[in-house]
Design a protein around this motif. Structure first.
Motif, mmCIF file in Angstrom:
data_model
loop_
_atom_site.group_PDB
_atom_site.id
_atom_site.type_symbol
_atom_site.label_atom_id
_atom_site.label_comp_id
_atom_site.label_asym_id
_atom_site.label_seq_id
_atom_site.Cartn_x
_atom_site.Cartn_y
_atom_site.Cartn_z
ATOM 1 N N CYS A 152 64.736 93.963 20.756
ATOM 2 C CA CYS A 152 63.863 94.524 21.802
ATOM 3 C C CYS A 152 64.258 94.087 23.201
ATOM 4 O O CYS A 152 63.924 94.757 24.156
ATOM 5 C CB CYS A 152 62.400 94.156 21.536
ATOM 6 S SG CYS A 152 62.014 92.415 21.813
ATOM 7 N N GLU A 153 64.890 92.935 23.314
ATOM 8 C CA GLU A 153 65.267 92.406 24.629
ATOM 9 C C GLU A 153 64.059 92.167 25.521
ATOM 10 O O GLU A 153 64.203 92.045 26.725
ATOM 11 C CB GLU A 153 66.228 93.384 25.345
ATOM 12 C CG GLU A 153 67.628 92.866 25.461
ATOM 13 C CD GLU A 153 68.541 93.831 26.208
ATOM 14 O OE1 GLU A 153 69.330 93.349 26.994
ATOM 15 O OE2 GLU A 153 68.440 95.059 26.004
ATOM 16 N N ARG B 122 63.503 82.584 21.818
ATOM 17 C CA ARG B 122 63.962 83.974 21.845
ATOM 18 C C ARG B 122 65.133 84.018 22.813
ATOM 19 O O ARG B 122 64.936 83.918 24.023
ATOM 20 C CB ARG B 122 62.831 84.866 22.322
ATOM 21 C CG ARG B 122 61.565 84.514 21.568
ATOM 22 C CD ARG B 122 60.715 85.644 21.161
ATOM 23 N NE ARG B 122 60.170 85.236 19.865
ATOM 24 C CZ ARG B 122 59.422 85.977 19.097
ATOM 25 N NH1 ARG B 122 59.089 87.172 19.454
ATOM 26 N NH2 ARG B 122 59.005 85.536 17.938
ATOM 27 N N GLY C 202 61.333 90.051 24.125
ATOM 28 C CA GLY C 202 60.584 88.883 23.660
ATOM 29 C C GLY C 202 59.530 89.139 22.600
ATOM 30 O O GLY C 202 58.752 88.239 22.291
ATOM 31 N N VAL C 203 59.475 90.323 22.018
ATOM 32 C CA VAL C 203 58.418 90.596 21.051
ATOM 33 C C VAL C 203 58.894 90.516 19.599
ATOM 34 O O VAL C 203 58.188 90.011 18.735
ATOM 35 C CB VAL C 203 57.776 91.985 21.313
ATOM 36 C CG1 VAL C 203 56.689 92.280 20.284
ATOM 37 C CG2 VAL C 203 57.183 92.027 22.717
ATOM 38 N N CYS C 204 60.096 90.975 19.316
ATOM 39 C CA CYS C 204 60.460 91.199 17.907
ATOM 40 C C CYS C 204 60.972 89.963 17.193
ATOM 41 O O CYS C 204 60.890 89.876 15.977
ATOM 42 C CB CYS C 204 61.479 92.326 17.801
ATOM 43 S SG CYS C 204 63.156 91.849 18.290
ATOM 44 N N GLY C 205 61.554 89.029 17.915
ATOM 45 C CA GLY C 205 62.036 87.799 17.287
ATOM 46 C C GLY C 205 63.383 87.917 16.602
ATOM 47 O O GLY C 205 63.864 86.941 16.011
ATOM 48 N N ALA C 206 64.036 89.068 16.675
ATOM 49 C CA ALA C 206 65.342 89.207 16.010
ATOM 50 C C ALA C 206 66.363 88.228 16.581
ATOM 51 O O ALA C 206 67.292 87.816 15.900
ATOM 52 C CB ALA C 206 65.858 90.637 16.163
#
Ligand code: FES
Ligand code: FES
Lengths: 196, 816
Positions: free
Chosen positions: A43-44, A61, A46-50
């Motif tokens: 996502c770039e 992150r 800060g939400v998805c955590g990948a």
């Protein structure tokens, strides 16, 4: 456009001293400059955590952090989990055995978040697990396999710290170098082959 | 030579299959877990450039001029493209209804926010984005149209002026005596429903690396591509190239769910490459681009539907009027989402007559595209809620009313009024399994007791049919060619008897490489580790479509078994020649070829393959010495659509029943799922672990659509959901654990009896959740008819603070 700030970091136990542009995010630095492409960008923002990696043992992150902010840190990425002979880490084994991944794109983030959690507390309770996993998004699995995998990893580790699995010197292990003193890629060489 | 593909596991030439039907851990996983798999953004090629795209800030505007000179002069910038290049090299997209579609970047005008206007290739992505800021675009804003009903009115702004209307297609389908069914019905229940835009959102966005050589015109496309060959055909058509000039190398990718998009990203990267002398150009879509202008958005639907029911609760007619807001220009096959419900229009029921009034409307929003399920999930949300409305009005238990109307097992293969044929099913058994697993009677008692305490609790039971094994015949209704969809595989042995299988699709998450290994290992009684699966580029691979429309598991099993059959036949001929007998006397059993009952007349796979490769002089004269065979599978016995769109199209029909219990907080409108149980029947489960994983993922996406996810636009067509802070993907906290039961009714038509199962849960989950919510709301006399049923929408309904757009948009009414 070779970077104009020099930073020293240790990544998965290897020390680097390299120049980066100040605006380079940590994830871009890891992926493009060091070629450690196991950490993913979902996502770039800060939400998805990948993009989760460990910086001095804390899950961060890496899309929200600049590489220059990591100066002087020890970083662990998914590439740092496996053993010296390519053995899967018990957390990785657990994800494999419990179908904790489908496309596998979110997986490095889940692995690193789980790693941090089990470093802090080898026997986390349900609330802790939900809290930690609740910060990571997976679009494939509906989380059921991941939930089983985390339970399985807790069992497999049986109280051992994730860092101690492959003996001292593993990721975040007690013998990991404090500060980098070598530059295996040559003075500014880390930028070579990348786009910058 | 005809190839008989085994329809049951016990027809394999192996008395002890070790893998098929077993819980096999995935062979893909070790590489994924260690960060070794190369996703598209991991690709770095020598002299590679990086692209960034300048996008329209307006939903509707004329482009007066574009000045790229400053950007082109920046150091590190190697190429810039605009609509002028598109006009020179591209044809109008073929993925839209006839007469619609455009070019990319936009030519003359923009029709949605985020539409590409120009793009830059530079030596880094950072520089490319810097350069976008130096491009000057002079826009003349035009009035946008955002609401499809306004778009259908006389005098509305036109998305494409040349067409003189915003209605892309309007068709009325009638199947059976539907008017009579409604005229003579004891009860008619009518309701309106609104399904808001949702979409796939795989965790990896689209990305590509393209090379288009300006001298040879050869185009090489790498990327996160769901269907490599289809993407290649599309690019060749778009650029007017011979199809064999486009070679696609799909990377393993981070999910797709139909909504990966990407055609336009490839077009841009390819044109940039051509302008940069053929250097590779990488374009990686970021999440904001994906959410606002990628392959992200699907199913923006306004329904009015009616169910006719006779005096003893038998459904006799079903009518649907759908206004489907496809957004601007209809690119990206959004139209087929409106057509797919024809393949399962009346669900699992014996409803004899149906009607579909379908309008596809253009607005100034992102063109809507495919998403897992491809259209039926909203359709079943509508049908299942109407069934509940009927059950409530008639005072019949909703599970019982469904049972009364199920297609009985002996009626299969069963042709539904809209023309598709269901292969097999045991619907009552599935219902019973789901109710038992859920503890349905106890749940109802719990509900009634809680309700007596004033709590808002509800139980929903919903069922749906999942059409499996996608086939183009169903889409003639929206102007697409009526053809089957091939999948091929090549199986070969090396001199040591190890097997390699060559396929044409990339890893995407459904464990198909493991499935291929399972099938080959069990066919030839090999250890799974001696089978290797490799993916070839489109110009080298056997024909392939890849995953999509719940097809690949069935299709690739058919292809691999077909290739195994052919290869075994070839090897039998060799062995017969060596043993001086006829091929019919040679049997393959447990991985050895030989004469049954003669222990000394047996050869191992390695011996046979080794002889073929190293001693071709010993083979029967004229025999091809390669120990390999290819088979291309397509669904058998499909038919083109007639004038009412009736086609035998999708080959399999899986079915499921989901039981959900919810509690709604009356103060916040928040829904909590307190119980989730389901039973499903997707025929033979080739790898039950993977099947369950597909169900789990579909449930999570269904819960997202029912409760959280929505693409929101303001009145000017500005997207308001441009991040994961606004577009809410369920996390582990929102997805309950579910109990699952499996019923197995093999398909009589497919390899090993498997049915398509990749999309099942999303067909059923939104319906089940909405049925449960409405059961909870029933005592209040209000109804939730809009998805997602967000806390705000439900709170407004509960508090009576307002209905209108978010509430019951049409009173449930009964005419008798
Ligand atoms: S990519 Fe960093 S949180 Fe999503
Ligand atoms: S496994 Fe695909 S996003 Fe998690």
């Amino acid at each position: 456009m070779i970077g104009d700030r020099r930073i020293r970091v240790s990544v998965n136990g290897t020390a680097y001293e390299v120049g980066v542009e100040p605006r380079t995010t940590l994830v871009d630095f890891l992926r493009a400059d060091l070629g450690l492409t196991g950490t993913h960008v979902g996502c770039e923002h800060g939400v998805c955590g990948a993009c989760t990696v460990l910086v001095d043992g804390l899950a961060v992150r890496s899309c929200l952090m600049l590489a220059v902010q990591a100066d002087g840190s020890e970083i662990t990425t998914v590439e740092g989990l496996e053993g010296p002979e390519g053995e899967l880490h018990p957390i990785q084994e657990a994800f494999l055995e419990e179908h904790g991944l489908q496309c596998g794109f979110c997986t490095p983030g889940f692995l690193m978040a789980t790693y941090e959690m089990l470093t802090d507390d080898p026997k986390p309770d349900e609330d802790e697990i939900m809290e930690v996993l609740g910060g990571q998004i997976c679009r494939c699995t509906g989380y059921q396999g991941i939930r089983r995998a985390v339970d399985c990893a807790i069992d497999k580790l049986g109280g051992t710290r994730p860092a101690d699995v492959f003996g001292a010197g593993g990721p975040e292990g007690p013998d990991a170098p404090d500060a980098p003193d070598a530059d295996p890629v040559g003075a500014d060489g880390a930028g070579e082959g990348s786009a910058r | 030579m005809t190839v008989e593909i085994p329809k049951r596991i016990d027809q394999l030439p192996n008395p002890e299959p070790r893998y098929i039907g077993k819980r096999v851990t995935r062979r893909e996983d070790a590489a994924l877990l260690t960060g070794r798999v190369e996703f598209i953004d991991d690709v770095a090629l020598p002299r590679m450039l990086h692209a960034a795209i300048l996008r329209s800030p307006f939903a509707h505007a004329r482009i007066r001029s574009i000045d790229t000179s400053e950007a082109e002069a920046m150091p590190g910038v190697e190429a810039v493209v605009t609509g002028a290049d598109a006009l020179r090299w591209q044809r109008v997209s073929g993925s839209s209804p006839d007469g619609w579609g455009g070019r990319c970047p936009a030519v003359e005008k923009v029709t949605f926010v985020g539409e590409p206007v120009a793009a830059v290739a530079a030596t880094s992505r950072y520089l490319a984005e810097d350069a976008l800021e130096r491009i000057e675009v002079d826009y003349e804003p035009l009035e946008p149209v955002v609401d499809p009903f306004a778009a259908m009115e006389e005098g509305s702004p036109l998305v494409m002026e040349a067409n003189g209307t915003n209605v892309m297609m309007h068709r009325v389908f009638t199947w059976g005596e539907v008017d009579e069914a409604f005229d003579t019905a004891a009860h008619v229940f009518t309701e309106r429903f609104r399904w808001n835009r949702v979409g796939a959102n795989p965790m990896e966005t689209f990305g590509t690396v393209c090379e288009w050589d300006p001298v040879t015109l050869e185009m090489t496309v790498r990327g996160a591509i769901q269907s490599a060959s289809f993407m290649g055909l599309g690019r060749a058509a778009t650029f007017g190239l011979p199809t064999n000039l486009v070679n696609v190398k799909a990377n393993a990718h981070g999910g797709s769910f139909g909504g990966k998009g990407g055609g336009r990203g490839i077009d841009i990267a390819a044109m940039l490459s051509r302008k940069a002398g053929g250097r590779p150009v990488k374009w990686i879509e970021d999440r904001v681009e994906y959410l606002t202008s990628g392959g992200s958005q699907a199913w923006d639907r306004h329904y009015e539907a009616a169910l006719a029911v006779d005096a003893d609760g038998r459904m006799t007619g079903f009518r649907v009027t759908l206004v489907d807001d496809l957004g601007a220009n209809g690119e990206g096959y959004g139209s087929i989402s409106a057509a797919k419900p024809l393949t399962a229009f009346t669900g699992p029921y014996t409803i004899p007559a149906a009607g579909y009034d379908l309008a596809l409307v253009a607005t100034n929003k992102l063109p809507s595209g495919p998403y897992r399920g491809m259209g039926p999930p909203p359709h079943f949300m509508v049908l299942e809620q109407l069934v509940d409305i009927a059950a409530r009005a008639l005072g019949v238990d909703p599970a019982e009313l469904r049972r009364r109307n199920f297609i009985p097992p002996e009626a299969f293969p069963y042709t539904i009024p809209s023309g598709n044929e269901y292969d097999s099913g045991s619907y009552e058994e599935v219902l019973d399994a789901a109710l038992a697993l859920a503890g349905y009677d106890d749940l109802l008692r719990w509900r009634d007791a809680a309700r007596a305490d004033g709590r808002l609790v509800g139980v929903g039971v919903a069922t749906a049919v999942e059409p499996g094994v996608f086939d183009w015949n169903a889409y003639a209704t929206v102007g697409l060619p009526q053809t089957g969809v091939p999948e091929g595989a090549t199986v070969s042995f090396d001199i040591r008897g190890c097997a390699t299988v060559r396929v044409g699709f990339a890893m995407e998450g459904q464990g198909q490489y493991t499935l291929v290994s399972q099938v080959v290992a069990d066919y030839f009684a090999l250890d799974i580790d001696s089978v290797r699966v490799i993916q070839l580029d489109t110009l080298a691979a056997p024909p392939s479509f890849g995953p999509g429309g719940s097809r690949l598991g069935v299709a690739i099993t058919g292809a691999v078994l077909g290739a195994c059959e052919r290869l075994a036949e070839k090897m039998r001929t060799v062995v017969a020649g060596l043993m001086q007998t006829t091929p019919e006397t040679i049997e393959l059993r447990g991985g050895r070829f030989g004469i049954p009952g003669v222990p000394e007349a047996q050869m191992s796979l390695a011996q046979v393959a080794g002889t073929m490769l190293a001693r071709s002089d010993l083979l029967p004269p004229g025999m091809d010495p390669l120990p390999e065979a290819t088979y291309v599978w397509t669904a058998p016995d499909r038919t083109p659509a007639d004038e009412m769109g009736r086609a035998k199209s999708y080959l399999t029909a899986a079915q499921a029943v989901h039981v959900v219990a919810v509690e709604i907080d009356p103060d916040t409108g928040q829904v909590e799922i307190v119980k989730y149980a389901l039973a499903d029947d997707c025929g033979t489960r080739l790898n039950p672990v993977v099947v369950e994983g597909q169900t789990d993922g579909g449930i999570a996406q269904g819960i997202g659509a029912a409760l959280y996810e929505q693409y929101v636009y303001d009145d000017e067509g500005q997207p308001l959901t441009a991040s994961f802070m606004d577009y809410l993907i369920p996390t582990i906290a929102e997805v309950p654990r579910s109990d699952k039961a499996a019923v197995v009714t093999p398909s009589p038509f497919t390899a090993l009896g498997a049915k398509g199962c990749g999309e099942g849960a999303i067909h059923t989950t939104p319906a089940a959740v909405m049925c449960a919510i409405n059961d909870a709301l029933a005592p209040l006399g209000v109804r939730a008819r809009e998805t997602p049923a967000t806390p705000e929408r439900l709170w407004r309904l509960i508090s009576g603070a307002g209905v209108g757009a978010s509430g019951s948009t049409g009173e449930e009414r009964e005419q008798s």
